[in-house]
Design a protein around this motif. Structure first.
Motif, PDB file in Angstrom:
ATOM      1  N   VAL A 103       0.818  -0.743   0.263  1.00  0.00           N
ATOM      2  CA  VAL A 103       0.317   0.223  -0.453  1.00  0.00           C
ATOM      3  C   VAL A 103       1.108   0.975   0.168  1.00  0.00           C
ATOM      4  O   VAL A 103       2.011   1.115   0.758  1.00  0.00           O
ATOM      5  CB  VAL A 103      -0.960   0.161   1.297  1.00  0.00           C
ATOM      6  CG1 VAL A 103      -1.560   1.659   1.093  1.00  0.00           C
ATOM      7  CG2 VAL A 103      -1.891  -1.065   1.419  1.00  0.00           C
ATOM      8  N   LEU A 104       1.220   2.363  -0.461  1.00  0.00           N
ATOM      9  CA  LEU A 104       1.048   3.220  -1.116  1.00  0.00           C
ATOM     10  C   LEU A 104       0.675   4.305   0.130  1.00  0.00           C
ATOM     11  O   LEU A 104      -0.341   4.424  -0.235  1.00  0.00           O
ATOM     12  CB  LEU A 104       1.188   4.028  -2.038  1.00  0.00           C
ATOM     13  CG  LEU A 104       1.853   3.536  -3.294  1.00  0.00           C
ATOM     14  CD1 LEU A 104       1.906   4.753  -4.636  1.00  0.00           C
ATOM     15  CD2 LEU A 104       3.703   4.128  -2.766  1.00  0.00           C
ATOM     16  N   THR A 105       1.410   5.028   0.826  1.00  0.00           N
ATOM     17  CA  THR A 105       0.993   5.981   1.445  1.00  0.00           C
ATOM     18  C   THR A 105       1.150   7.318   1.236  1.00  0.00           C
ATOM     19  O   THR A 105       2.737   7.025   1.511  1.00  0.00           O
ATOM     20  CB  THR A 105       2.015   6.030   2.940  1.00  0.00           C
ATOM     21  OG1 THR A 105       1.261   4.300   3.793  1.00  0.00           O
ATOM     22  CG2 THR A 105       1.318   6.642   3.876  1.00  0.00           C
ATOM     23  N   PHE A 106       0.683   7.989   1.298  1.00  0.00           N
ATOM     24  CA  PHE A 106       0.353   9.248   0.558  1.00  0.00           C
ATOM     25  C   PHE A 106       0.775  10.812   1.736  1.00  0.00           C
ATOM     26  O   PHE A 106       0.647  10.469   2.930  1.00  0.00           O
ATOM     27  CB  PHE A 106      -0.140  10.014  -0.308  1.00  0.00           C
ATOM     28  CG  PHE A 106       0.102   8.732  -1.574  1.00  0.00           C
ATOM     29  CD1 PHE A 106      -0.651   8.006  -2.031  1.00  0.00           C
ATOM     30  CD2 PHE A 106       0.114   9.611  -2.561  1.00  0.00           C
ATOM     31  CE1 PHE A 106      -1.130   7.090  -2.854  1.00  0.00           C
ATOM     32  CE2 PHE A 106       0.427   9.603  -4.099  1.00  0.00           C
ATOM     33  CZ  PHE A 106      -0.214   7.506  -4.166  1.00  0.00           C
ATOM     34  N   GLY A 107       1.728  11.123   1.674  1.00  0.00           N
ATOM     35  CA  GLY A 107       2.095  12.491   2.049  1.00  0.00           C
ATOM     36  C   GLY A 107       0.889  13.801   1.617  1.00  0.00           C
ATOM     37  O   GLY A 107       0.070  13.353   1.342  1.00  0.00           O
ATOM     38  N   ALA A 108       0.693  14.526   2.131  1.00  0.00           N
ATOM     39  CA  ALA A 108      -0.642  15.889   2.659  1.00  0.00           C
ATOM     40  C   ALA A 108      -0.200  16.616   0.900  1.00  0.00           C
ATOM     41  O   ALA A 108      -1.544  17.108   0.766  1.00  0.00           O
ATOM     42  CB  ALA A 108      -0.062  16.470   4.095  1.00  0.00           C
ATOM     43  N   GLY A 109       1.043  16.803   1.243  1.00  0.00           N
ATOM     44  CA  GLY A 109       0.389  17.557  -0.444  1.00  0.00           C
ATOM     45  C   GLY A 109       1.780  18.377  -0.228  1.00  0.00           C
ATOM     46  O   GLY A 109       1.393  19.075   0.564  1.00  0.00           O
ATOM     47  N   SER A 110       2.158  19.231  -1.763  1.00  0.00           N
ATOM     48  CA  SER A 110       2.996  20.137  -1.428  1.00  0.00           C
ATOM     49  C   SER A 110       2.555  21.158  -2.948  1.00  0.00           C
ATOM     50  O   SER A 110       2.806  20.985  -3.567  1.00  0.00           O
ATOM     51  CB  SER A 110       4.640  20.452  -1.808  1.00  0.00           C
ATOM     52  OG  SER A 110       4.760  19.529  -0.257  1.00  0.00           O
ATOM     53  N   ARG A 111       1.885  22.309  -2.949  1.00  0.00           N
ATOM     54  CA  ARG A 111       1.414  23.096  -3.817  1.00  0.00           C
ATOM     55  C   ARG A 111       1.949  24.134  -4.189  1.00  0.00           C
ATOM     56  O   ARG A 111       2.688  25.025  -3.365  1.00  0.00           O
ATOM     57  CB  ARG A 111       0.051  23.616  -3.435  1.00  0.00           C
ATOM     58  CG  ARG A 111      -0.706  23.827  -5.092  1.00  0.00           C
ATOM     59  CD  ARG A 111      -1.855  25.016  -4.176  1.00  0.00           C
ATOM     60  NE  ARG A 111      -3.255  24.213  -4.134  1.00  0.00           N
ATOM     61  CZ  ARG A 111      -3.728  22.482  -5.510  1.00  0.00           C
ATOM     62  NH1 ARG A 111      -3.207  23.758  -6.823  1.00  0.00           N
ATOM     63  NH2 ARG A 111      -4.665  21.756  -5.234  1.00  0.00           N
ATOM     64  N   LEU A 112       2.754  23.822  -5.527  1.00  0.00           N
ATOM     65  CA  LEU A 112       3.797  24.722  -5.500  1.00  0.00           C
ATOM     66  C   LEU A 112       3.344  25.654  -7.109  1.00  0.00           C
ATOM     67  O   LEU A 112       2.905  24.987  -8.105  1.00  0.00           O
ATOM     68  CB  LEU A 112       5.039  23.559  -5.946  1.00  0.00           C
ATOM     69  CG  LEU A 112       6.571  24.534  -7.074  1.00  0.00           C
ATOM     70  CD1 LEU A 112       7.225  25.713  -6.154  1.00  0.00           C
ATOM     71  CD2 LEU A 112       7.014  23.309  -7.632  1.00  0.00           C
ATOM     72  N   THR A 113       3.808  27.125  -6.557  1.00  0.00           N
ATOM     73  CA  THR A 113       3.635  27.722  -8.151  1.00  0.00           C
ATOM     74  C   THR A 113       4.234  28.527  -8.289  1.00  0.00           C
ATOM     75  O   THR A 113       5.354  29.377  -7.376  1.00  0.00           O
ATOM     76  CB  THR A 113       2.643  28.868  -7.621  1.00  0.00           C
ATOM     77  OG1 THR A 113       1.193  27.997  -6.894  1.00  0.00           O
ATOM     78  CG2 THR A 113       1.725  29.763  -8.433  1.00  0.00           C
ATOM     79  N   VAL A 114       4.815  27.883  -9.684  1.00  0.00           N
ATOM     80  CA  VAL A 114       6.375  29.344 -10.212  1.00  0.00           C
ATOM     81  C   VAL A 114       5.746  30.302 -11.235  1.00  0.00           C
ATOM     82  O   VAL A 114       4.362  29.975 -12.509  1.00  0.00           O
ATOM     83  CB  VAL A 114       7.019  27.944 -11.030  1.00  0.00           C
ATOM     84  CG1 VAL A 114       7.990  28.599 -11.592  1.00  0.00           C
ATOM     85  CG2 VAL A 114       7.445  26.832 -10.657  1.00  0.00           C
ATOM     86  N   LEU A 115       6.514  31.592 -10.690  1.00  0.00           N
ATOM     87  CA  LEU A 115       5.075  32.923 -11.211  1.00  0.00           C
ATOM     88  C   LEU A 115       6.867  32.706 -12.742  1.00  0.00           C
ATOM     89  O   LEU A 115       8.025  32.490 -12.395  1.00  0.00           O
ATOM     90  CB  LEU A 115       5.560  33.562 -10.388  1.00  0.00           C
ATOM     91  CG  LEU A 115       4.209  33.463  -9.525  1.00  0.00           C
ATOM     92  CD1 LEU A 115       4.379  34.934  -8.777  1.00  0.00           C
ATOM     93  CD2 LEU A 115       3.422  33.378  -9.892  1.00  0.00           C
TER      94      LEU A 115
END
Lengths: 115, 108
Positions: A103-115
């Protein structure tokens, strides 16, 4: 608590400014992986690692680097970010031991914005 | 080509209206089929693993089934808190293949 921890959770940066997203897991998992998630495209694998010092390209590795110097850590490096790398990033881990649940356990995520 | 296809892309249900989500796959060397729930802006959360045709797993209002080429996630009498995106993933060899998900909205 068994978990995958990513940092930062949110980041806004500019084109060309190197950045690193860290990932750490406390489950003694051999396998770690990075995904990006974009609307309509689902989860796409960037890089993965079967164990320490072993890394392989996934489906969309261009523009990214990884390293696996320790079993628990798997940082994602963007040497020169571009706007098309704006996305939601997930780190995940699992065991590869025979008899393991896979089973893959995921992190909560990282939202990246590149301007 | 190894791939996983989910349908429908989006589903709106009235509270209590049962339905099913589909996941079809063409992945060689199947080592498991996984269902995940994902809430907006969060990481996928594991629901079920199925390993062989005929296998079924249940959790509260959710039931997952597996045939040779597809899996169904049945939702019985859904509640608004079941609203989320449901992802299907297939493990073939050492590679996970993900579908693009079904976005479920349950209306009170």
């Amino acid at each position: 608590e068994a978990q995958v921890t990513q940092n930062p959770r949110y980041l806004i940066t500019v084109t060309g400014k190197k950045l690193t997203v860290t990932c750490s897991q406390n489950m003694n998992h051999e396998y770690m992986s990075w995904y990006r998630q974009d609307p309509g495209l689902g989860l796409r694998q960037i890089y993965y690692s079967m164990n320490v010092e072993v890394t392989d390209k996934g489906d969309v590795p261009e523009g990214y680097k990884v390293s696996r110097k320790e079993k628990r850590n798997f940082p994602l490096i963007l040497e020169s970010p571009s706007p098309n790398q704006t996305s939601l990033y997930f780190c995940a881990s699992r065991t590869v031991r025979v008899g393991g649940a896979n089973v893959l356990t995921f992190g909560a995520g990282s939202r990246l914005t590149v301007l | 080509e190894d791939q996983v296809t989910q349908s429908p892309e989006a589903l709106r249900l009235q509270e209590g209206e049962s339905s099913s989500l589909n996941c079809s796959y063409t992945v060689s060397g199947l080592r498991g089929l996984f269902w995940y729930r994902q809430d907006p802006g969060k990481g996928p959360e594991f629901l079920f693993t199925l390993y062989s045709a005929g296998e079924e797993k249940e959790k509260e209002r959710l039931k997952a089934t597996l045939t040779k080429k597809e899996s169904f996630l049945h939702i019985t009498a859904p509640k608004p808190e079941d609203s989320a995106t449901y992802l299907c993933a297939v493990l073939g060899g050492n590679q996970f293949y993900f579908g693009t998900g079904t976005s479920l909205t349950v209306i009170p």
